[in-house]
Design an enzyme around this catalytic site. Structure first.
Site, PDB file in Angstrom:
ATOM      1  N   ASP A   1       0.856  -1.176   0.000  1.00 15.68           N
ATOM      2  CA  ASP A   1       0.000   0.000   0.000  1.00 15.68           C
ATOM      3  C   ASP A   1       0.903   1.240   0.000  1.00 15.68           C
ATOM      4  O   ASP A   1       2.094   1.148   0.303  1.00 15.68           O
ATOM      5  CB  ASP A   1      -0.896  -0.047   1.238  1.00 15.68           C
ATOM      6  CG  ASP A   1      -1.845   1.123   1.323  1.00 15.68           C
ATOM      7  OD1 ASP A   1      -2.377   1.533   0.263  1.00 15.68           O
ATOM      8  OD2 ASP A   1      -2.048   1.637   2.436  1.00 15.68           O
TER       9      ASP A   1
ATOM     10  N   ASP B   1      -0.208   5.057   1.096  1.00 16.88           N
ATOM     11  CA  ASP B   1      -0.461   5.960   2.219  1.00 16.88           C
ATOM     12  C   ASP B   1      -0.590   5.171   3.521  1.00 16.88           C
ATOM     13  O   ASP B   1      -1.384   4.227   3.624  1.00 16.88           O
ATOM     14  CB  ASP B   1      -1.734   6.764   1.981  1.00 16.88           C
ATOM     15  CG  ASP B   1      -1.705   7.531   0.667  1.00 16.88           C
ATOM     16  OD1 ASP B   1      -0.646   7.519   0.003  1.00 16.88           O
ATOM     17  OD2 ASP B   1      -2.737   8.125   0.296  1.00 16.88           O
TER      18      ASP B   1
ATOM     19  N   ASP C   1      -1.671  -0.836   5.866  1.00 15.25           N
ATOM     20  CA  ASP C   1      -2.024  -0.377   7.212  1.00 15.25           C
ATOM     21  C   ASP C   1      -3.483  -0.631   7.562  1.00 15.25           C
ATOM     22  O   ASP C   1      -3.884  -0.408   8.704  1.00 15.25           O
ATOM     23  CB  ASP C   1      -1.712   1.117   7.354  1.00 15.25           C
ATOM     24  CG  ASP C   1      -2.528   1.981   6.406  1.00 15.25           C
ATOM     25  OD1 ASP C   1      -2.769   1.542   5.255  1.00 15.25           O
ATOM     26  OD2 ASP C   1      -2.935   3.092   6.801  1.00 15.25           O
TER      27      ASP C   1
END
EC number: 3.1.3.15
Length: 375
Positions: free
Chosen positions: A8, A10, A128
């Protein structure tokens, strides 16, 4: 076969601001530890692919130009440190669109799912959010959720790199035929007392030498048609052991690859050209093994036995066992033995192989020990 680390963006590569949009240079901050961890994973053979949901990218509320500047700078900084991404995959849909290309959907993964050069068993996803873990589950790969204040998680980048790059080299092989049932379990990074049970006590004793003197955990269980003879049990055990070695070593990155005797070995016998491998004495016997995990199976045996069998093991099956190991593991092995006592000669062969294996499987770094780029 190449493992892929899907990541990922961000909150994973760069920290995520309160408004969840990195649309200005001053918002660009790298997640702690990401660069050294990715360098370690790069050296372990991983390629990197960014997979990111960017809600409404290209819309009035999130112009493409506002995204491109910080994103390009991020990629340039990574590249300056030696980290290059194979591809950057961005889904621009909104959550309400339920687009198949939006994580946890795998619509963007179709070309990768068709790529037979990817090692999916070692590939993984780092993100995240729980959607990143669901994405990993949909790909049937391992998922790591980074620890963040917003979404929880259990991992940091250093731990992920250690888990993937320094993962224990284990294998469990079950080989079942109409003649035998063989199970081999080994762990090349753990020392433990070997356990063997094949129905042939002398053969068990020889197999124990491989684990004991090879310095790794080894468990071998075999049930075979011993009412016929010993051939199938010994042969299939060699094949299963060879397969387990091959699986545990993976792409062989970082190993010594070769097992051999140093030039100044005190055990070399003057004038005997056979003594050119890892040389081991056992009373009047001297045995030598030189090996290469080249991926090209080849076996050379130089020795003879006076007795038809030692214990319950036919001596004609001693070289046959080693050939079976070579065939299944992709091992090139030269094995030489001289002596008078056949028990010592057989045991010397097994011990010499074990000590050469110990040298060859030892981790010495992260580089692939080949100029070809594959073993």
């Amino acid at each position: 076969m190449t493992p892929i680390l899907f990541v990922d963006r961000d909150g994973t590569l760069i920290t995520e601001p309160a408004d969840f949009q990195i649309d200005a240079y001053e918002k660009l901050r790298f997640v702690e530890g990401v660069i050294p961890a990715m360098l370690k994973l790069r050296d372990a053979g991983y390629q990197f692919v960014i997979v990111s949901n960017q809600d409404g990218l290209g819309s009035e509320s999130y112009p493409q130009a506002s995204f491109d500047g910080p994103n390009n700078l991020m990629l340039q900084i990574f590249a300056s440190q030696g980290i290059v991404f194979r591809e950057v995959l961005i889904d621009c849909s909104w959550p309400a669109d339920n687009a198949p290309t939006r994580k946890p959907g795998v619509g963007l993964m179709v070309p990768y799912l068709q790529d037979r050069t990817i090692d999916w068993s070692r590939s993984a996803m780092v993100g995240d959010r729980i959607t990143d873990i669901q994405f990993a589950q949909n790909l049937n790969i391992r998922g790591f959720q980074l620890r963040t204040e917003q979404f929880g998680g259990d991992w940091d980048w250093a731990g992920i790199a250690h888990e993937l790059a320094d993962a224990p080299r284990r294998a469990v092989v079950q080989r079942n035929t109409k003649e035998t049932r063989i199970r081999v379990e080994l762990d090349l990074d753990r020392v433990a007392e070997p356990h063997t049970a094949t129905g042939l006590p002398f053969f068990d004793h020889m197999l124990e030498q491989i684990g004991k003197h090879g310095g790794f955990a080894l468990d071998i269980r075999a049930e075979g048609d011993l009412h016929i003879d010993e051939h199938h049990t010994i042969e299939d055990t060699g094949l299963a052991l060879g397969q387990a070695l091959r699986e545990a070593l993976g792409d062989k990155r970082g190993i010594g690859r070769y097992g051999f005797d140093p030039v100044d070995s005190p055990w070399r016998v003057a004038g005997d050209t056979a003594q050119h491998g890892f040389t081991l004495p056992m009373d009047e016997t001297i045995a030598s093994a030189a090996l290469d995990f080249s991926g090209r199976p080849y076996f050379v045996f130089d020795g003879d036995f006076k007795r038809e069998r030692v214990g319950d093991m036919p001596t004609e099956l001693v070289p046959h066992f080693f050939r079976s190991v070579c065939d299944a593991s992709g091992l090139n092995l030269h094995l030489h033995v001289r002596g008078e006592n056949d028990h010592h000669k057989v045991e010397g062969c097994f011990k010499a192989l074990a000590r050469a294996l110990r040298q060859a499987i030892r981790r010495e770094g992260t580089a692939l020990p080949s100029t070809k780029g594959a073993l």
